[in-house]
Scaffold this motif. Structure first.
Motif, mmCIF file in Angstrom:
data_model
loop_
_atom_site.group_PDB
_atom_site.id
_atom_site.type_symbol
_atom_site.label_atom_id
_atom_site.label_comp_id
_atom_site.label_asym_id
_atom_site.label_seq_id
_atom_site.Cartn_x
_atom_site.Cartn_y
_atom_site.Cartn_z
ATOM 1 N N MET B 222 17.368 -13.170 -32.174
ATOM 2 C CA MET B 222 18.341 -13.918 -31.381
ATOM 3 C C MET B 222 17.597 -14.930 -30.522
ATOM 4 O O MET B 222 16.813 -14.568 -29.655
ATOM 5 C CB MET B 222 19.118 -12.941 -30.495
ATOM 6 C CG MET B 222 20.088 -13.616 -29.538
ATOM 7 S SD MET B 222 21.484 -14.449 -30.399
ATOM 8 C CE MET B 222 22.171 -15.447 -29.060
ATOM 9 N N PRO B 223 17.816 -16.231 -30.795
ATOM 10 C CA PRO B 223 17.170 -17.237 -29.952
ATOM 11 C C PRO B 223 17.927 -17.342 -28.626
ATOM 12 O O PRO B 223 19.050 -16.862 -28.520
ATOM 13 C CB PRO B 223 17.363 -18.514 -30.763
ATOM 14 C CG PRO B 223 18.651 -18.306 -31.488
ATOM 15 C CD PRO B 223 18.734 -16.833 -31.780
ATOM 16 N N LYS B 224 17.291 -17.952 -27.653
ATOM 17 C CA LYS B 224 18.042 -18.282 -26.429
ATOM 18 C C LYS B 224 18.805 -19.563 -26.718
ATOM 19 O O LYS B 224 18.271 -20.513 -27.276
ATOM 20 C CB LYS B 224 17.088 -18.483 -25.242
ATOM 21 C CG LYS B 224 16.694 -17.202 -24.571
ATOM 22 C CD LYS B 224 16.295 -17.432 -23.111
ATOM 23 C CE LYS B 224 16.019 -16.110 -22.413
ATOM 24 N NZ LYS B 224 14.921 -15.333 -23.046
ATOM 25 N N LEU B 225 20.099 -19.578 -26.353
ATOM 26 C CA LEU B 225 20.932 -20.771 -26.544
ATOM 27 C C LEU B 225 21.451 -21.215 -25.187
ATOM 28 O O LEU B 225 21.969 -20.391 -24.426
ATOM 29 C CB LEU B 225 22.143 -20.450 -27.425
ATOM 30 C CG LEU B 225 21.922 -19.949 -28.851
ATOM 31 C CD1 LEU B 225 23.266 -19.574 -29.473
ATOM 32 C CD2 LEU B 225 21.228 -21.012 -29.699
ATOM 33 N N ARG B 226 21.315 -22.510 -24.941
ATOM 34 C CA ARG B 226 21.897 -23.024 -23.682
ATOM 35 C C ARG B 226 23.403 -23.148 -23.849
ATOM 36 O O ARG B 226 23.883 -23.628 -24.880
ATOM 37 C CB ARG B 226 21.358 -24.419 -23.371
ATOM 38 C CG ARG B 226 20.081 -24.421 -22.576
ATOM 39 C CD ARG B 226 19.650 -25.848 -22.324
ATOM 40 N NE ARG B 226 20.266 -26.428 -21.134
ATOM 41 C CZ ARG B 226 20.232 -27.723 -20.844
ATOM 42 N NH1 ARG B 226 19.632 -28.576 -21.662
ATOM 43 N NH2 ARG B 226 20.792 -28.165 -19.747
ATOM 44 N N ILE B 227 24.117 -22.738 -22.842
ATOM 45 C CA ILE B 227 25.577 -22.906 -22.875
ATOM 46 C C ILE B 227 26.092 -23.336 -21.505
ATOM 47 O O ILE B 227 25.409 -23.181 -20.491
ATOM 48 C CB ILE B 227 26.326 -21.607 -23.272
ATOM 49 C CG1 ILE B 227 26.086 -20.505 -22.231
ATOM 50 C CG2 ILE B 227 25.958 -21.142 -24.659
ATOM 51 C CD1 ILE B 227 27.142 -19.415 -22.278
ATOM 52 N N LEU B 228 27.287 -23.879 -21.546
ATOM 53 C CA LEU B 228 28.040 -24.088 -20.314
ATOM 54 C C LEU B 228 29.175 -23.076 -20.368
ATOM 55 O O LEU B 228 30.006 -23.103 -21.283
ATOM 56 C CB LEU B 228 28.593 -25.514 -20.269
ATOM 57 C CG LEU B 228 29.226 -25.932 -18.949
ATOM 58 C CD1 LEU B 228 28.156 -26.056 -17.863
ATOM 59 C CD2 LEU B 228 29.956 -27.256 -19.103
ATOM 60 N N GLU B 264 35.549 -12.945 -39.639
ATOM 61 C CA GLU B 264 34.371 -12.098 -39.878
ATOM 62 C C GLU B 264 33.270 -12.887 -40.594
ATOM 63 O O GLU B 264 32.084 -12.747 -40.273
ATOM 64 C CB GLU B 264 34.743 -10.852 -40.665
ATOM 65 C CG GLU B 264 33.541 -9.936 -40.845
ATOM 66 C CD GLU B 264 33.915 -8.545 -41.311
ATOM 67 O OE1 GLU B 264 33.731 -7.604 -40.542
ATOM 68 O OE2 GLU B 264 34.383 -8.407 -42.453
ATOM 69 N N CYS B 265 33.668 -13.727 -41.547
ATOM 70 C CA CYS B 265 32.663 -14.532 -42.251
ATOM 71 C C CYS B 265 31.971 -15.504 -41.289
ATOM 72 O O CYS B 265 30.784 -15.787 -41.442
ATOM 73 C CB CYS B 265 33.303 -15.296 -43.402
ATOM 74 S SG CYS B 265 33.820 -14.195 -44.733
ATOM 75 N N ILE B 266 32.719 -15.998 -40.322
ATOM 76 C CA ILE B 266 32.119 -16.862 -39.297
ATOM 77 C C ILE B 266 31.046 -16.085 -38.532
ATOM 78 O O ILE B 266 29.938 -16.566 -38.312
ATOM 79 C CB ILE B 266 33.208 -17.387 -38.331
ATOM 80 C CG1 ILE B 266 34.089 -18.409 -39.039
ATOM 81 C CG2 ILE B 266 32.580 -17.980 -37.061
ATOM 82 C CD1 ILE B 266 35.329 -18.819 -38.268
ATOM 83 N N THR B 267 31.392 -14.847 -38.153
ATOM 84 C CA THR B 267 30.456 -14.009 -37.400
ATOM 85 C C THR B 267 29.179 -13.768 -38.200
ATOM 86 O O THR B 267 28.065 -13.914 -37.680
ATOM 87 C CB THR B 267 31.131 -12.656 -37.060
ATOM 88 O OG1 THR B 267 32.385 -12.929 -36.431
ATOM 89 C CG2 THR B 267 30.260 -11.818 -36.153
ATOM 90 N N VAL B 268 29.362 -13.425 -39.468
ATOM 91 C CA VAL B 268 28.215 -13.132 -40.336
ATOM 92 C C VAL B 268 27.351 -14.389 -40.494
ATOM 93 O O VAL B 268 26.117 -14.336 -40.385
ATOM 94 C CB VAL B 268 28.702 -12.620 -41.709
ATOM 95 C CG1 VAL B 268 27.564 -12.563 -42.705
ATOM 96 C CG2 VAL B 268 29.361 -11.251 -41.556
ATOM 97 N N GLN B 269 28.019 -15.524 -40.728
ATOM 98 C CA GLN B 269 27.254 -16.755 -40.919
ATOM 99 C C GLN B 269 26.548 -17.156 -39.626
ATOM 100 O O GLN B 269 25.416 -17.638 -39.652
ATOM 101 C CB GLN B 269 28.179 -17.877 -41.415
ATOM 102 C CG GLN B 269 27.411 -19.135 -41.757
ATOM 103 C CD GLN B 269 27.960 -19.854 -42.973
ATOM 104 O OE1 GLN B 269 29.008 -19.492 -43.503
ATOM 105 N NE2 GLN B 269 27.259 -20.874 -43.418
ATOM 106 N N CYS B 270 27.197 -16.921 -38.509
ATOM 107 C CA CYS B 270 26.573 -17.245 -37.223
ATOM 108 C C CYS B 270 25.296 -16.429 -37.038
ATOM 109 O O CYS B 270 24.262 -16.969 -36.646
ATOM 110 C CB CYS B 270 27.547 -16.973 -36.071
ATOM 111 S SG CYS B 270 26.824 -17.367 -34.461
ATOM 112 N N GLU B 271 25.358 -15.140 -37.349
ATOM 113 C CA GLU B 271 24.164 -14.297 -37.191
ATOM 114 C C GLU B 271 23.017 -14.850 -38.035
ATOM 115 O O GLU B 271 21.873 -14.918 -37.585
ATOM 116 C CB GLU B 271 24.466 -12.853 -37.592
ATOM 117 C CG GLU B 271 23.310 -11.932 -37.207
ATOM 118 C CD GLU B 271 23.358 -10.581 -37.884
ATOM 119 O OE1 GLU B 271 24.350 -10.282 -38.586
ATOM 120 O OE2 GLU B 271 22.379 -9.827 -37.730
ATOM 121 N N SER B 272 23.345 -15.277 -39.248
ATOM 122 C CA SER B 272 22.313 -15.786 -40.139
ATOM 123 C C SER B 272 21.713 -17.095 -39.594
ATOM 124 O O SER B 272 20.501 -17.305 -39.636
ATOM 125 C CB SER B 272 22.925 -15.927 -41.537
ATOM 126 O OG SER B 272 22.402 -17.017 -42.217
#
Lengths: 386, 386
Positions: B222-228, B264-272
């Motif tokens: 898990m990278p660090k991601l900047r968010i607002l 769910e496919c969005i979640t899986v693709q996001c993890e990848s």
């Protein structure tokens, strides 16, 4: 001299735009914004086509036409696609640049083709004046060219004596409707190149149709639904929008495939609810129609084919508890808002005022409209036809 | 006397909120808005808990506590759920109405339970003063209570000599982290009744986790991601929102099921993609994250859990080419906006100004944050703790 007025409806996609590209079912309905055609027989040896909406007024001498092309172009009972040679000849006759693909020019060619195929009797053309105008905006995905082609076919087939006038209900037999539709499709092919056939079918038969993988099926029970049709007038390219969805589909196939499946289930469920409403309209059924409109709009947003102008309309109408979705390719273009029974007239007026302030065109109309029909002499027609 | 400062992150749901209720995978990440706890050993025979964020400052005499309850309540190495009897006794000790279910009251009970379970050595309690404060808004679905419970567990386990201080990287062994997490879960149970365990796991371990059907799995990379992070402050009921989706699901199962599958496919693709970014961050990967954010937001809208305030944020950030989605239950609450590398600082400043003008709270922060850790003495802490 004989004078006939015919009218034909436009169309909107209720559900399934874009999903249809992937083999899913789409549902389209006849839109009661109509094209009107008046055809008058004359005896001055000329033929005139007058299309005030697109600034066309052309007259030819019958002798000139008959000299330059061998008639008939085909059997008027067997609609046939224009050949490349005929197309070139017709462009020349029409005084049109051979390379032109402008809709305006092609509308003239479609007229000439249908006129010369359908009304040439033993090589003799008849003298007529045709005026067509429409309440539909052009190039808005609402089937204005199909309405034009259907009106041409229905009126010319009557002038040619190939079909009778429509009966007292404004109807023709299945066989005659098929002939109108098939000729209209030939007109559409000239104007659009490779049309789906949805627009001319809807305009001919009215009501609603399902369309899947090139197959068109009428919807058995289609009630009339009041809608507010809104044209954002935001220009868009259907080609670019379709390509954008294709890119998303290629990149996120597993994400997009279920979105298309969900869209198809919306279409199927909508058809079933429309049948319920045709049998017994209940507030619950209208609520379901509204839920389906909302969900499909969000799925179209997920496909990336919405537009801020469309979303503005959706927000605005939702403030009045009315539900809207884009219709057609999206990315601008048109939306429709369902007006369920019992909606206060003040609400509709207020919404129209707000939308017009934003620069959008609004029409309070209906879907599930009657297909092509003869208009009575005393029918109220657009002023330029009366 | 010993003084320890620990901190623990909050959490946001990246993808999969609501779908998780139907057994789909959800992805949650540690939010670098942290809760801080300072614990000070004293020798005045008293115990004090000070929660300035929620207006709590309570002190008990150790002798009073020891008299009224038999200690220890359980084995401090075997975290155990509070019994109904113990809960009643603790409420009485805490001076809290036996029927109270207010989070504020239950936070005091959670403190007393963890304190009396973990630090009672042969029936003797130690004198400490605990101050907890947080950068997280409370009751915003960002895991502020889990941060509190995790900080309590990590600090009390150190005071009780059951775990060492965290190492030079601020880390503990797997075994010690598990003990912290298990105790924190007991605290969460007191505060929330039936928590999923997601919030305390994220707060303990940091990074990100997947959650499906009650099973929690850490995300490897898990990278660090900047968010607002934006809090609309629109109050909402998670229960009502979940019930609303359930109604839609029951009514339109065939339409909703594929929407949940797509989620769910969005979640899986996001993890990848997160794993790709952890290995080698590219602009393309960030574009993909943004596409997934957009699609999921629209699917959540299709589920009916968005809110005009959330959509306002999404429109506003999209005008700056940034992509946002709601996070958590929706219907108000919070959204997050991804800030990809290379985003101009002026853009972020401009967005924050506009959002604050609308009355929303904004935090520029990151996800994928470090889990619970000891803070160095010279670390910058919220002023009330220094």
């Amino acid at each position: 001299m004989e004078e006939i007025v015919v009218s034909a409806p436009g169309k909107i996609i209720l559900h399934g735009e874009h999903a249809v590209v992937y083999g899913k079912i789409a549902l389209a309905a006849a839109l009661n914004l109509r094209s009107y055609l008046k055809i008058k027989q004359k005896n001055d040896g000329q033929v005139t086509v007058n299309l005030p909406n697109i600034g066309i007024n052309k007259t030819w001498k019958l002798s000139d036409l008959q000299q330059k092309i061998s008639l008939p172009l085909c059997d008027p009972l067997k609609p046939f696609t224009v050949t490349d040679d005929q197309l070139s000849q017709l462009k020349q006759l029409g005084g049109i640049n051979p390379d032109s693909n402008s809709t305006t020019d092609l509308a003239v060619i479609a007229f000439l083709y249908l006129y010369m195929c359908i009304t040439a009797c033993e090589g003799e053309l008849c003298s007529v004046e045709v005026t067509v105008s429409s309440n539909l905006p052009v190039s808005a995905g609402l089937g204005s060219s199909a309405g034009y082609s259907v009106c041409l076919a229905a009126s010319l087939l009557q002038i040619g004596g190939l079909i009778p006038p429509s009966n007292s209900l404004g109807k023709w037999s299945e066989q005659h409707l098929k002939l109108i539709n098939d000729w209209a499709f030939q007109g559409e092919k000239i104007i659009h190149g490779n049309p789906s056939g949805i627009d001319n079918s809807i305009s001919t038969y009215g009501g609603a149709i399902k369309f899947q993988g090139g197959k068109i099926t009428p919807v058995e029970k289609m009630p009339k639904l009041r809608i507010l049709l809104v044209n954002t007038k935001v220009p868009r390219s259907t080609k670019i929008l379709v390509a954008g969805v294709r890119d998303k589909y290629n990149k996120y196939r597993e994400v997009m495939e279920p979105i298309l499946n969900s869209t198809e289930c919306i279409t199927v469920q909508c058809e079933s609810v429309l049948s319920d409403i045709a049998n017994n309209p209940t507030p619950e059924s209208y609520n379901t129609l509204q839920d389906l409109i909302d969900i499909n709009q969000h799925l179209l947003q997920a496909m990336g084919v919405s537009h801020p102008a469309l979303e503005k309309i959706i927000r605005l109408t939702s403030q009045y508890n009315l539900h809207s979705k884009l219709t057609g390719a999206g990315g601008g273009g048109c939306s429709f808002t369902l007006i369920p029974p019992g909606t206060a007239e003040e609400t509709i007026v207020a919404i129209k005022i707000e939308l017009e302030k934003l620069g959008y065109d609004c029409w309070e109309t209906s879907v599930g409209a009657t297909g092509v029909c003869n208009e009575k002499r005393d029918a109220q027609l657009p002023t330029y036809l009366s």
